[in-house]
Structure formats: structure tokens, C-alpha cells
Design a protein around this motif. Structure first.
Motif, PDB file in Angstrom:
ATOM      1  N   PHE A   1     105.633  36.589  62.835  1.00 35.71           N
ATOM      2  CA  PHE A   1     105.746  35.884  64.482  1.00 35.71           C
ATOM      3  C   PHE A   1     107.218  36.757  64.887  1.00 35.71           C
ATOM      4  N   ALA A   2     107.894  37.217  64.013  1.00 35.47           N
ATOM      5  CA  ALA A   2     109.405  37.392  65.057  1.00 35.47           C
ATOM      6  C   ALA A   2     108.934  38.919  65.140  1.00 35.47           C
ATOM      7  N   SER A   3     109.962  39.688  66.242  1.00 40.20           N
ATOM      8  CA  SER A   3     109.311  40.615  67.053  1.00 40.20           C
ATOM      9  C   SER A   3     109.110  41.856  65.923  1.00 40.20           C
ATOM     10  N   SER A   4     108.499  43.194  66.343  1.00 36.51           N
ATOM     11  CA  SER A   4     107.718  44.035  65.494  1.00 36.51           C
ATOM     12  C   SER A   4     106.842  43.518  64.718  1.00 36.51           C
ATOM     13  N   ASN A   5     106.607  42.467  64.485  1.00 35.46           N
ATOM     14  CA  ASN A   5     106.066  42.114  63.242  1.00 35.46           C
ATOM     15  C   ASN A   5     104.157  42.307  63.508  1.00 35.46           C
TER      16      ASN A   5
ATOM     17  N   THR B   1     102.440  42.411  67.110  1.00 32.18           N
ATOM     18  CA  THR B   1     101.632  44.384  66.972  1.00 32.18           C
ATOM     19  C   THR B   1     100.251  44.058  67.470  1.00 32.18           C
ATOM     20  N   ILE B   2      99.965  42.915  66.862  1.00 30.08           N
ATOM     21  CA  ILE B   2      98.312  42.459  66.985  1.00 30.08           C
ATOM     22  C   ILE B   2      98.033  41.952  68.546  1.00 30.08           C
ATOM     23  N   ASN B   3      98.662  40.758  68.539  1.00 30.93           N
ATOM     24  CA  ASN B   3      98.552  39.743  69.464  1.00 30.93           C
ATOM     25  C   ASN B   3      99.456  39.449  70.093  1.00 30.93           C
ATOM     26  N   GLY B   4     100.151  40.601  70.697  1.00 31.84           N
ATOM     27  CA  GLY B   4     102.520  40.867  71.638  1.00 31.84           C
ATOM     28  C   GLY B   4     101.725  40.879  73.101  1.00 31.84           C
ATOM     29  N   THR B   5     102.040  41.879  73.692  1.00 29.05           N
ATOM     30  CA  THR B   5     101.901  41.715  75.369  1.00 29.05           C
ATOM     31  C   THR B   5     102.497  43.687  75.079  1.00 29.05           C
ATOM     32  N   PRO B   6     101.675  44.847  75.283  1.00 29.53           N
ATOM     33  CA  PRO B   6      99.702  43.734  75.840  1.00 29.53           C
ATOM     34  C   PRO B   6      99.312  43.668  74.062  1.00 29.53           C
TER      35      PRO B   6
ATOM     36  N   TRP C   1      91.361  38.066  65.716  1.00 25.70           N
ATOM     37  CA  TRP C   1      91.831  37.508  65.314  1.00 25.70           C
ATOM     38  C   TRP C   1      92.416  36.410  65.424  1.00 25.70           C
ATOM     39  N   THR C   2      92.882  35.808  63.969  1.00 28.41           N
ATOM     40  CA  THR C   2      93.284  34.117  63.564  1.00 28.41           C
ATOM     41  C   THR C   2      94.562  34.027  63.990  1.00 28.41           C
ATOM     42  N   PRO C   3      95.517  33.711  64.626  1.00 27.16           N
ATOM     43  CA  PRO C   3      96.506  33.842  64.361  1.00 27.16           C
ATOM     44  C   PRO C   3      97.672  33.068  64.029  1.00 27.16           C
ATOM     45  N   LEU C   4      96.809  32.287  63.781  1.00 30.63           N
ATOM     46  CA  LEU C   4      97.167  31.067  62.611  1.00 30.63           C
ATOM     47  C   LEU C   4      96.488  30.374  61.418  1.00 30.63           C
TER      48      LEU C   4
END
Length: 138
Positions: free
Chosen positions: A64-68, A72-77, A110-113
Motif C-alpha cells: 500500500f506504499a506510494s508508487s507500489n 498503481t492499480i487502484n490509486g488516484t486515478p 481488482w482485489t485490494p486485500l
């Protein structure tokens, strides 16, 4: 014939190299089978290849860190529901013996968890490819 053990696969999604967060990748190329059997065919059916129906399956180690992964997949946007460019190669150096494959995939799921107590958080997806796959050797 040389054999290869996958230890250095490179995978970029939407321009972000996520190779160090991917445990497995499967690039599937398939085509519809169109029957062409006519009355003149006496011994067996005949067929030709139809439209391609390709897909890519990835197993991510979630981060869940930035740029990971999640960013990348489910960030903004979010890429979920849209096409994105993916480049995959068997090694980090593209050559005649390690080609790269570039394509547009629909981030259809997408399955975030995902995971149980004490397990690594993962996300496994299969995304359909829209259009052709381009192979490059340099």
C-alpha cells in the motif's frame, strides 16, 4: 535448446515497474477456432484461426506504499475499469533470446486485500487483453 528459469522477469504496468511485487505472470495467447468444413471435405473437418482472445494473469504481493501495487492499480486515478499498457519480458534486458511483450489490458477486476492470518497479502488477477500483443527483441 536453452532453458530458462524465471528469476528476473520485468513487468511494468502503466509505466511503473512492479516486478519486485509480482510472484507469477502468465501471458496467454489464444485464437477462436472457426470451422470451414464444406461439402467437399470428405475425411475430416477443416478449420482456420479466428479472432485473438488474449489475457494476462498476475499474482501480486500487495503493498500500500506510494508508487507500489495499490497506488498503481487502484490509486488516484484508479485503473480499475480502464485500459492500461503492460510490458512483460522474461528478463530485465530485452534481446533476441529475451523478448518483451507489450499490450493493452483491461483492468477488469481488482482485489485490494486477500489473505488469512499470518499469510502474505496478495492479489491475483486475470485481465483480458484488448487488441494485439507486440513482441520486440531490442
Amino acid at each position: 535448446m536453452a532453458r530458462i528459469v524465471l528469476t528476473d522477469v520485468k513487468c511494468t504496468i502503466n509505466g511503473v515497474n512492479l516486478s519486485d511485487h509480482i510472484a507469477s505472470v502468465t501471458l496467454n495467447q489464444s485464437n477462436d477456432v472457426v470451422e470451414t468444413t464444406a461439402f467437399s471435405s470428405t475425411a475430416a473437418k477443416t478449420r482456420v484461426g479466428g479472432l485473438g482472445d488474449h489475457s494476462v494473469t498476475l499474482e501480486f504481493h500487495q503493498d500500500f506504499a506510494s508508487s507500489n501495487v495499490e497506488a498503481t492499480i487502484n490509486g488516484t486515478p484508479s485503473l480499475v475499469g480502464s485500459l492500461t499498457t503492460i510490458v512483460v519480458s522474461p528478463t530485465s534486458t530485452v534481446s533476441a533470446t529475451s523478448p518483451s511483450y507489450t499490450f493493452s489490458a483491461l483492468v477488469a477486476e481488482w482485489t485490494p486485500l486477500n489473505g488469512a492470518v499470518g499469510e502474505l497479502a496478495t492479489a491475483s488477477v486475470t485481465w483480458p487483453i484488448s487488441g494485439a500483443i507486440t513482441k520486440a527483441t531490442s
